[in-house]
Design an enzyme around this catalytic site. Sequence first.
Site, PDB file in Angstrom:
ATOM      1  N   LYS A  92      40.996  44.159  28.438  1.00  0.00           N
ATOM      2  CA  LYS A  92      41.136  43.184  29.531  1.00  0.00           C
ATOM      3  C   LYS A  92      41.160  41.791  28.920  1.00  0.00           C
ATOM      4  O   LYS A  92      40.377  41.493  27.999  1.00  0.00           O
ATOM      5  CB  LYS A  92      39.957  43.348  30.496  1.00  0.00           C
ATOM      6  CG  LYS A  92      40.022  42.468  31.733  1.00  0.00           C
ATOM      7  CD  LYS A  92      38.862  42.788  32.683  1.00  0.00           C
ATOM      8  CE  LYS A  92      38.909  41.973  33.954  1.00  0.00           C
ATOM      9  NZ  LYS A  92      37.772  42.281  34.870  1.00  0.00           N
ATOM     10  N   SER A 147      39.107  43.446  39.572  1.00  0.00           N
ATOM     11  CA  SER A 147      39.967  42.586  38.798  1.00  0.00           C
ATOM     12  C   SER A 147      40.534  43.240  37.528  1.00  0.00           C
ATOM     13  O   SER A 147      41.496  42.709  36.957  1.00  0.00           O
ATOM     14  CB  SER A 147      39.199  41.322  38.415  1.00  0.00           C
ATOM     15  OG  SER A 147      38.118  41.615  37.564  1.00  0.00           O
ATOM     16  N   SER A 207      34.734  45.483  39.527  1.00  0.00           N
ATOM     17  CA  SER A 207      36.032  45.313  38.881  1.00  0.00           C
ATOM     18  C   SER A 207      36.443  46.375  37.873  1.00  0.00           C
ATOM     19  O   SER A 207      37.591  46.400  37.444  1.00  0.00           O
ATOM     20  CB  SER A 207      36.101  43.951  38.192  1.00  0.00           C
ATOM     21  OG  SER A 207      36.430  42.984  39.151  1.00  0.00           O
TER      22      SER A 207
HETATM   23  N1  GLN Z   1      36.104  41.719  43.721  1.00  0.00           N
HETATM   24  C1  GLN Z   1      34.894  41.087  43.292  1.00  0.00           C
HETATM   25  C2  GLN Z   1      35.102  39.601  43.187  1.00  0.00           C
HETATM   26  O1  GLN Z   1      36.138  39.185  43.509  1.00  0.00           O
HETATM   27  C3  GLN Z   1      34.435  41.675  42.000  1.00  0.00           C
HETATM   28  C4  GLN Z   1      35.148  41.137  40.838  1.00  0.00           C
HETATM   29  C5  GLN Z   1      34.576  41.613  39.546  1.00  0.00           C
HETATM   30  O2  GLN Z   1      33.853  42.612  39.505  1.00  0.00           O
HETATM   31  N2  GLN Z   1      34.882  40.870  38.495  1.00  0.00           N
HETATM   32  O3  GLN Z   1      34.267  38.869  42.801  1.00  0.00           O
END
Ligand code: GLN
Length: 486
Positions: A80, A155, A179
């Site tokens: 990532k 994400s 994410s």
């Molecule tokens: N969807 C969540 C957010 O937008 C989690 C994102 C994540 O785990 N980085 O913060």
Amino acid sequence: MAEPLYSLSISQLAPLLAQGEVSPVEVTEQLLARISQKDGAIKAYLTVDEAGARSQAKEAEARLRRGEGTPLTGIPLALKDVLATRGLRTTCASRILENYVPPFDATVCARLRAAGAVFLGKVNMDEFAMGSSTENSAFGPTRNPWNRDYIPGGSSGGSAAAVAADLCLAALGSDTGGSIRQPASHCGVVGLKPTYGLVSRYGLVAYASSLDQIGPLTKEVRDAALLLNCIAGPDPKDSTCVPTTAADYLKDLEQGIGGLKVGVPREFFGEGLDPEVEAAIRQALKTLTGLGAELLEVSLPHTEYAVATYYVVAVAEASSNLARYDGVKYGFRAEGKNLLDMYAQTRTRGFGAEVRRRIMLGTYALSAGYYDAYYKKASQVRALIRRDFDRAFAQCDLIATPVSPTPAFRLGEKLADPLTMYLSDIFTISANLAGIPGMSLPCGFSSLGLPMGLQLLGPPFGEAAIFRAARAFEAATDFHRRRPLV
Ligand code: GLN
């Protein structure tokens, strides 16, 4: 014809590499070719490091010949783009870091490198890991390999899509509120968020420091254990990393789950849960019972406050973490009339809309007069959420839940409505607030052919039990064997 090498899991490929039946160079070439043929339609990769991957593959080949390989030597991985890689652009899918080349490796990358892994490149994500669909990337969305009109989740959407589409053997992602698990669920792969403090975050670009964890996305459960074995453990460069040596997660993998108590939280099966997701989870629970697990109902009474709590804590910490991008220390700088104007122009043009929204929310929540009402209150509710889990785990060994209330949604469907997007995180964020480990593993397909995941949560440092249960479930089902046509 034998299966193409790119379609194998780590556990399938490693013995072939070790016995010299195939070479890391051959595998890497196959993957680079596949990426150049197929990734145009998926857009999982932001940077493909062909030269780097080739030279790492050659080194791995030599190492294997000398008999000095590890189970990860010569295994091509995707990272990532939130993980710092020495000499390789690390963008966080943001304009502000578009041309940032770190002079150092994140600890997880250094450990994988030392084990002989091959890095194919850096994969797409929501900008600064803020989002649930990978549509917040400054470089355009990644598409779900099962249906390109759908989001891959986020994400870590690039990581999940790359694994599902056989564009790497496995990947690393990060999980602040779901994410890793949510994109794993939407793409039909295995994703593990380890316990807070198990894996070093040195070199992980910070989003919300009290929640962030790095973890693997893989084609099968055993591969996640292999990767965790490599990346977990103490790191003098990260003081939030626990000092005890990590366990061997392969050891009890095949132990089965006879006698294991699995809690099913009442609050996770209410309004808003898609009937197809619910049916898949109920079926998965039956499978677990058939394998010898004992199901019992548990209660996590503060679940209804989790989304609100998370979106105060996460944005507050983000506003503070992202203060460092000022046009002076890193990457992009816009011209300005004076210093203050330069800061403002840089941040306005460098950050996307969602990141700016969260910085504003977080700055507000932390400002004098509001801190007690928001951040402090959220921290108190967070302690109650943690206590719910402590009480539940006094009765059971694991907790089983859905990962996401729905299968993947269409690209663009929730983009105009951030609140609906935030609400889709309901089942994953409690684990981050409580610091506990959680895994998503494939447990079914919707009528549209989109994958769905089962979430297994464990007590702090309870990864071994999660792995055992997940492996038993995987061995009894074949959802993980299906691959999308790309
Ligand atoms: N969807 C969540 C957010 O937008 C989690 C994102 C994540 O785990 N980085 O913060």
